[in-house]
Structures are given as structure tokens and as C-alpha cells.
Design a protein around this motif. Structure first.
Motif, PDB file in Angstrom:
ATOM      1  N   SER A   1       9.608 -45.849  11.790  1.00 16.00           N
ATOM      2  CA  SER A   1      10.098 -45.935  10.408  1.00 16.00           C
ATOM      3  C   SER A   1      10.670 -47.319  10.110  1.00 16.00           C
ATOM      4  O   SER A   1      10.604 -47.789   8.971  1.00 16.00           O
ATOM      5  CB  SER A   1      11.169 -44.861  10.163  1.00 16.00           C
ATOM      6  OG  SER A   1      12.309 -45.098  10.964  1.00 16.00           O
TER       7      SER A   1
ATOM      8  N   ILE B   1       3.867 -39.178  11.482  1.00 19.34           N
ATOM      9  CA  ILE B   1       3.925 -38.806  10.060  1.00 19.34           C
ATOM     10  C   ILE B   1       5.370 -38.867   9.570  1.00 19.34           C
ATOM     11  O   ILE B   1       5.668 -39.433   8.509  1.00 19.34           O
ATOM     12  CB  ILE B   1       3.331 -37.403   9.847  1.00 19.34           C
ATOM     13  CG1 ILE B   1       1.811 -37.430  10.057  1.00 19.34           C
ATOM     14  CG2 ILE B   1       3.656 -36.889   8.445  1.00 19.34           C
ATOM     15  CD1 ILE B   1       1.158 -36.070   9.987  1.00 19.34           C
TER      16      ILE B   1
ATOM     17  N   CYS C   1       8.491 -45.293   4.449  1.00 19.42           N
ATOM     18  CA  CYS C   1       8.029 -45.513   3.067  1.00 19.42           C
ATOM     19  C   CYS C   1       9.149 -45.267   2.060  1.00 19.42           C
ATOM     20  O   CYS C   1       9.320 -46.033   1.100  1.00 19.42           O
ATOM     21  CB  CYS C   1       6.838 -44.598   2.765  1.00 19.42           C
ATOM     22  SG  CYS C   1       5.306 -45.082   3.585  1.00 19.42           S
ATOM     23  N   ILE C   2       9.908 -44.199   2.279  1.00 17.71           N
ATOM     24  CA  ILE C   2      11.021 -43.906   1.360  1.00 17.71           C
ATOM     25  C   ILE C   2      12.061 -45.025   1.422  1.00 17.71           C
ATOM     26  O   ILE C   2      12.577 -45.478   0.387  1.00 17.71           O
ATOM     27  CB  ILE C   2      11.656 -42.538   1.716  1.00 17.71           C
ATOM     28  CG1 ILE C   2      10.664 -41.413   1.419  1.00 17.71           C
ATOM     29  CG2 ILE C   2      12.948 -42.325   0.943  1.00 17.71           C
ATOM     30  CD1 ILE C   2      11.088 -40.061   1.947  1.00 17.71           C
TER      31      ILE C   2
ATOM     32  N   CYS D   1       0.489 -43.871   3.513  1.00 15.37           N
ATOM     33  CA  CYS D   1       0.744 -42.524   4.040  1.00 15.37           C
ATOM     34  C   CYS D   1      -0.548 -41.730   4.190  1.00 15.37           C
ATOM     35  O   CYS D   1      -0.775 -41.064   5.207  1.00 15.37           O
ATOM     36  CB  CYS D   1       1.720 -41.777   3.138  1.00 15.37           C
ATOM     37  SG  CYS D   1       3.420 -42.374   3.238  1.00 15.37           S
ATOM     38  N   SER D   2      -1.413 -41.803   3.179  1.00 12.44           N
ATOM     39  CA  SER D   2      -2.656 -41.027   3.227  1.00 12.44           C
ATOM     40  C   SER D   2      -3.575 -41.517   4.339  1.00 12.44           C
ATOM     41  O   SER D   2      -4.202 -40.715   5.049  1.00 12.44           O
ATOM     42  CB  SER D   2      -3.372 -41.087   1.871  1.00 12.44           C
ATOM     43  OG  SER D   2      -3.714 -42.436   1.545  1.00 12.44           O
TER      44      SER D   2
ATOM     45  N   THR E   1       6.537 -42.464   9.339  1.00  9.44           N
ATOM     46  CA  THR E   1       5.894 -43.171   8.220  1.00  9.44           C
ATOM     47  C   THR E   1       6.544 -42.794   6.891  1.00  9.44           C
ATOM     48  O   THR E   1       6.827 -43.668   6.054  1.00  9.44           O
ATOM     49  CB  THR E   1       4.391 -42.847   8.184  1.00  9.44           C
ATOM     50  OG1 THR E   1       3.789 -43.251   9.416  1.00  9.44           O
ATOM     51  CG2 THR E   1       3.715 -43.568   7.039  1.00  9.44           C
ATOM     52  N   PHE E   2       6.802 -41.500   6.691  1.00 13.36           N
ATOM     53  CA  PHE E   2       7.414 -41.073   5.431  1.00 13.36           C
ATOM     54  C   PHE E   2       8.840 -41.605   5.298  1.00 13.36           C
ATOM     55  O   PHE E   2       9.245 -42.044   4.216  1.00 13.36           O
ATOM     56  CB  PHE E   2       7.397 -39.544   5.320  1.00 13.36           C
ATOM     57  CG  PHE E   2       6.109 -38.995   4.777  1.00 13.36           C
ATOM     58  CD1 PHE E   2       5.908 -38.891   3.411  1.00 13.36           C
ATOM     59  CD2 PHE E   2       5.088 -38.609   5.617  1.00 13.36           C
ATOM     60  CE1 PHE E   2       4.713 -38.396   2.895  1.00 13.36           C
ATOM     61  CE2 PHE E   2       3.884 -38.118   5.118  1.00 13.36           C
ATOM     62  CZ  PHE E   2       3.696 -38.013   3.746  1.00 13.36           C
TER      63      PHE E   2
END
Length: 655
Positions: free
Chosen positions: A124, A71, A78-79, A150-151, A74-75
């Protein structure tokens, strides 16, 4: 009977993996996600990864911890993707190249952080690359795609954790309790060997095994800490037990070494006491009582310092061990031990290795980009993704080449397996959710058994098969698209393997030299009169470096003995009664600066000059100690350190 037991042990995790895949598949379609494939793929990887690493069903908390890392990775990815896209949306080629550099940067960071946290950084890097590649045709949909990704990933992780909890994950607590008992017995037996001053190879084998077991116990502590918050007290005790175990090893080995020159230090009384055989913890407990009585009778001054320190550490070990087993409230005596010295964290010695990993990932991603643009192949983007995945995940592991081969075998196996599912099974089950779930459960079950056996290609086959079969909403069946995707995976893995083979990792010798010089620096830094610096606990960091040295140079006993001698010198100098005055304090700072320059030297010539200067300063320091009438407890270890550095000067200065 043995085969049946092994297979039975593998069955539970295979069912757990199948359940995670089915749960993610069902929930993904139930909530009408656009690409439930990502949720299923995430659930499979999060559940199967720890099992492949452990060679069996992972301990409780391992899947949950890996899920949290995924998680976080991934965040972060994504950022980073959103920042890169919004900054460079008008220059698509530059945007992709910057993303390749980002993937390399994340691999570089993952090579320097703790091994268990490196997964998040590796993830990442290729997450950002996947997003940038996927939105090339519709860049305005980037925020929506990032949120969906993300979801879907969070959903897959939740499903993996639910499946883990549903099938009663294995607790590591019983293994920890058993290992604590066994480790103390082994520590006593090592001390017996050292006092007998027997065969050096037998002693080397015993202390090397104890270093590995102590490191493994620290890993078990991390697993126990991930398992549940109710083990917080046990976790605190185990941290202190790690230091105590390392102290016992150090004092035993110093007892062996001092007998090379002064065998009379170990009196007949202690030789007789340690001669009694021990088999259980109770035997050790009985012997410790006798040793404490002997020390009380002869007095602390008449007892060899190594034996006195060893008995004290073993007594504290027993006290904390009982607390770990019972997980009872921490008492006053334990609290005093646990409030001991602050643990020092050492700087990574693998910076050159990390830079090699950066170039491997960056160059392979750039090569994938050029291949994609040159061929115009629709699945060139898929090849790029596989390149990023392979290089990001392989670089931190001891053998990246074998990881790349595992992915190649996995993608090759996924081609016929995925074709069977894509052409026969899924089209025949698309009218029934139950049949679709059953077909995916069978896939997860059988690959789950192979993953636990660490079968070459099993992890790659699981991820690649799920990635190429159609699990989107709505389902479409275009064989050309399937074939392109499968071939793209294979080509990407082959390109990644080629880059790993071409960009050689020549950092092994340099890392070994840096590690040895860090041991020297630690021994030199122990020569101080600063109370705060003398109160720092360097043992865990030093033995962590020693364990890395053992992994880099298996079987190289001279290097291990040199490193162990430096650790012993550090501990002895740390406790030495150095005279307190401004002249010596200023010279201590000068010695530390010179030792730091040896580590940071950029060339062999500069390193040799700085090392020669360090040796000269140590000679001057010994003269100063004589002027200030330092006791033998100070002058002798400093003299031994200087002689050791003179003896191994070549090994410590040549890359």
C-alpha cells in the motif's frame, strides 16, 4: 535420478507461472486494457513470490492468500493516494514528500504486524507513491488511473489463482499429518533426555529443534487454513495442538532443571518407564498407557508435577491428533479441550527496528525525489518507484541488504534480457497474439525454474523485465524510452541499497533486551489471584518471542536458557496455590506496574532503577508470603525467580 526428480518437481510450477503470465496477457489485450503490463506483472509476482519464499512450488492456498493481500494493499494505497492528491494538489512537491512519509509509515506498520500480513502494508505504501508520481502531468485523471490500476491488478491476481487451480495445487494436509506423528515421538525422546539428565548441550539442541518444529507446524496450520474451508475443524484442533506441544517442551525442560537441585524428585519407577526406546507413535501410545497406570497406582500427589502434567498434555495431544488426521466431527472430549484458555497476544518487541525501517524507506524515497528534481531525468520517476518497492519489501525480511542486492542483480539481468525481447522478439510477434503469448510463456517458464531454486536476482529479473518491455495498448517501440526505464530501475535499486547500508539497523541488542524483559514481565504477571488472569494462555506468545530471540541471536545459549527459565517460572507460578487476600492482590498489581516500567524505560539509568525496585519488591513479596504461610509450591518458584533476576540483572538492564 535425484537431479531428474528435482527438475521434475520444478517443472509443474514453471508451467503454472507461464500459464498465469499468458492468461493475464491474453485477457488484458482482449478487454483492451490501456496497460496490460500491470496485469501481467501482478500475475507473475503473485505466483512467483510464494515459490521464491518456499524454495519450490507453494502449497495450495498460498498464491490465493497472497493475491488477497495484494488486493487489500492496492485498495488501501489507492485510497491514500486519492486523499493525498485531493488535499495537496496545489503543492506538488509537498504532495510527493507526504507520499514518501506514507510509504515509510506503511513500512513501519508492516514491521509490527504478523509477517504473513506485512506484504499488504508494504504494497500500500509504494502503490500510493506510484499513483502520485504517475499523475504529475495530469492530476485530474487520478480517479480514472486509480480505478484502472485496481482493475488491472485484480485481473492479474485472478489469472494467477486460476493458473494455480488449473494445475492441481499441492495440499499440505499429508505433511501436517506426518509432522504431528513425528513431533510427538520427538517430544517423548526429549522427555527421556531430560529424565536421564544427560549432557546439557544435547538437551539444548533437542528443545531448540522442537521449538522450531512447533513454530513450523503453526505455519503449516496457517497454510492448511488458507487451502480450504473444509479444514476448519482441523484448524481448531491444530491451534490447541500448538499449545500442547509447547506445554510438553516446557514440562520436559522443567524436569531437567529441577534435577539440578532435587534429583530425588524423579523416582526409579518413572526413570525405568521412560528408559524404554520409542520409534513410532504407536510406541509412544503404549508407553503413555503404562505411565497413566503408574500415575493411577502411585497417586497424583506422589507423582512429580512435571511428569503428571506432561502425561496429561501428551494424552490430549494424541486425542486431537487423531481428529486432525480424520477431520471428523469434534466430540465432547475434544470440545472441552478446545474451549480451553484464551490465548494472549503479546506486544511487539521490534518497535525500534520498525522505526529504523520507517526512516530507511522515508529517507530513500525523499532522496529519490531530490534526485528526480535535480536531474530532471524523465526516468527519475521510475527510479523513485523502484526505491519504494525495494525498501518496502526488503525491510520486513531478516536480511534487507541481500534483498536489495537481489533487486540490483535482477535489474542488471533485465537490461539485456529485456532488450532482446524489446528489439527482436516482441516486434516480430506483434502481428500474432499466439507468438506473443508463446514468447512470454518461455520467459515465465525458465525464470519460474530459477525462482524455485532461490537464484539470486531471479525475482528481480522477472519483475524488472516485464516492467520495461512494451506491453501497453497500443504497443510503441522507442528504444530511448526503454533504455531510460531500464536504467531508472537500476539507479533506483542502487540508491535504495545505499540508504540501507548508510542507515544502520542497530536495534538487534535492544530488541533482545526488550524480549528478555517481556519474559520477566510475563513471569511476574503470573503472580496473581485473579481467576480470569490465571486462566489466560501465555505459552504461544512466550514461545513466539523465544523463536524471535533464537533468530536474532543464533547460538546464544545463555539467552535461550534464561528465556526458557522465565517461561518455566511463568507456568509454575500460574498454577501455584497463592493465598487469596487483599494484601497480596494489591502487591501483585504493584509488581506488574514496576515490571511494565522496566520494559517501557527510555534509558539504561531509568531501567536500572526500575529493575532494582522490582528486585526489592520481590524480596518484600517473599516476606509477605511467609507471613501469610504460603505453601512451598508458591515460595520456591518465587525464590528461584528472584535469584534468577539477581543473577542476570546486568543482561536485563543494559541495551
Amino acid at each position: 535420478m535425484g537431479i531428474f526428480t528435482i527438475e521434475s518437481r520444478h517443472l509443474r510450477f514453471a508451467i503454472k507461472l507461464a500459464s498465469a503470465i499468458v492468461l493475464a496477457l491474453f485477457v488484458g489485450f482482449h478487454f483492451q486494457l490501456e496497460t496490460p503490463r500491470w496485469a501481467v506483472l501482478t500475475a507473475a509476482i503473485v505466483a512467483a513470490g510464494p515459490a521464491f519464499a518456499a524454495g519450490g512450488e507453494p502449497w495450495s492456498g498460498a498464491i490465493r492468500y497472497r493475491g488477497m493481500l495484494r488486493i487489500a494493499g492496492t485498495f488501501i494505497g489507492c485510497i491514500a493516494a486519492l486523499i493525498i492528491i485531493t488535499s495537496m494538489i496545489r503543492a506538488p512537491l509537498l504532495m510527493v514528500l507526504v507520499c514518501c512519509i506514507w510509504a515509510g509509515f506503511c513500512t513501519w506498520v508492516s514491521s509490527l504486524v504478523r509477517v504473513e500480513n506485512s506484504y499488504a502494508w508494504g504494497l500500500s505504501g509504494y502503490t500510493a507513491l506510484i499513483i502520485v508520481i504517475t499523475i504529475q502531468t495530469e492530476p485530474l485523471l487520478t480517479p480514472q488511473f486509480a480505478v484502472e490500476r485496481c482493475s488491472e491488478i485484480v485481473l492479474g491476481i485472478v489469472c494467477a489463482i486460476m493458473a494455480d487451480l488449473l494445475f492441481s495445487p499441492r495440499s499440505i494436509k499429508r505433511e501436517v499429518d506426518r509432522e504431528l506423528d513425528s513431533l510427538l515421538v520427538a517430544q517423548y525422546q526429549l522427555m527421556q533426555l531430560c529424565i536421564k539428565h544427560g549432557d546439557s548441550e544435547e538437551v539444548d539442541s533437542a528443545w531448540g529443534a522442537l521449538v522450531r518444529r512447533t513454530t513450523a507446524l503453526e505455519g503449516m496450520r496457517s497454510n492448511l487454513n488458507m487451502e480450504s474451508s473444509r479444514w476448519a475443524r482441523a484448524n481448531r484442533r491444530l491451534k490447541a495442538l500448538n499449545t500442547l506441544s509447547l506445554t510438553l517442551i516446557t514440562q520436559s525442560c522443567e524436569t531437567y532443571l529441577i534435577q539440578n537441585t532435587r534429583p530425588e524428585l524423579i523416582t526409579g519407577t518413572y526413570r525405568e518407564l521412560f528408559a524404554a526406546p520409542v520409534e513410532t507413535v504407536q510406541d509412544v501410545h503404549t508407553q503413555l498407557k503404562r505411565l497413566r497406570r503408574a500415575i493411577a497406582w502411585t497417586g497424583e500427589r506422589e507423582t512429580p508435577v512435571t511428569i503428571y502434567t506432561w502425561v496429561g498434555a501428551a494424552t490430549r495431544y494424541l486425542l486431537l491428533k487423531r481428529g486432525v488426521v480424520s477431520n471428523a466431527k469434534i466430540g465432547a472430549a475434544e470440545e472441552e479441550i478446545l474451549r480451553g484458555e484464551p490465548v494472549v497476544k503479546v506486544e511487539s518487541a521490534e518497535r525500534h527496528h520498525a522505526m529504523v525501517n520507517f526512516w530507511r524507506t522515508t529517507l530513500s524515497c525523499v532522496l529519490g525525489t531530490l534526485f528526480w528534481l535535480w536531474t530532471g531525468w524523465t526516468s527519475g520517476s521510475g527510479a523513485m518507484v523502484m526505491i519504494a518497492v525495494v525498501t518496502s519489501l526488503a525491510m520486513r525480511l531478516p536480511n534487507p541488504r541481500m534483498v536489495a542486492i537481489d533487486f540490483i542483480y535482477g535489474t542488471l539481468a533485465a537490461l539485456p534480457l529485456g532488450a532482446f525481447l524489446f528489439l527482436v522478439v516482441i516486434p516480430g510477434t506483434q502481428q500474432s497474439m499466439l507468438l506473443l503469448c508463446l514468447s512470454m510463456a518461455v520467459l515465465g517458464f525458465f525464470i519460474g525454474i530459477e525462482v524455485q531454486k532461490r537464484r539470486l536476482g531471479s525475482m528481480g529479473a522477472l519483475a524488472s523485465t516485464i516492467n520495461i518491455i512494451v506491453l501497453d495498448n497500443p504497443m510503441t517501440f522507442h528504444f530511448s524510452q526503454f533504455l531510460d526505464s531500464a536504467l531508472g530501475q537500476i539507479v533506483g535499486c542502487v540508491l535504495a541499497f545505499m540508504v540501507i547500508m548508510v542507515v544502520r539497523d542497530n536495534s538487534r541488542d535492544r530488541t533482545g533486551r526488550v524480549l528478555l524483559n517481556q519474559f520477566v514481565s510475563a513471569a511476574v504477571s503470573a503472580m496473581t489471584t485473579n481467576a480470569a488472569r490465571r486462566g489466560e494462555n501465555h505459552l504461544p506468545a512466550l514461545y513466539q518471542q523465544l523463536f524471535l530471540l533464537m533468530n536474532k541471536f543464533p547460538g546464544d545459549l545463555p539467552k535461550f536458557r534464561l528465556a526458557l527459565t522465565m517461561i518455566i517460572a511463568h507456568q509454575r507460578l500460574r498454577d501455584a496455590p497463592i493465598p487469596v487476600n487483599d494484601d497480596l492482590s494489591a502487591f501483585h498489581r504493584q509488581l506488574r506496574r514496576t515490571a511494565d516500567r522496566v520494559i517501557s524505560a527510555g534509558s539504561d539509568d531509568k531501567r536500572r532503577r526500575d529493575f532494582a525496585r522490582l528486585l526489592d519488591e520481590l524480596d518484600i513479596y517473599q516476606q509477605k508470603l511467609r507471613v501469610w504461610e504460603a505453601p512451598a509450591q508458591v515460595t520456591e518458584p518465587v525464590k528461584r525467580l528472584a535469584e534468577m533476576l539477581h543473577k542476570y540483572q546486568h543482561a536485563l538492564t543494559i541495551s
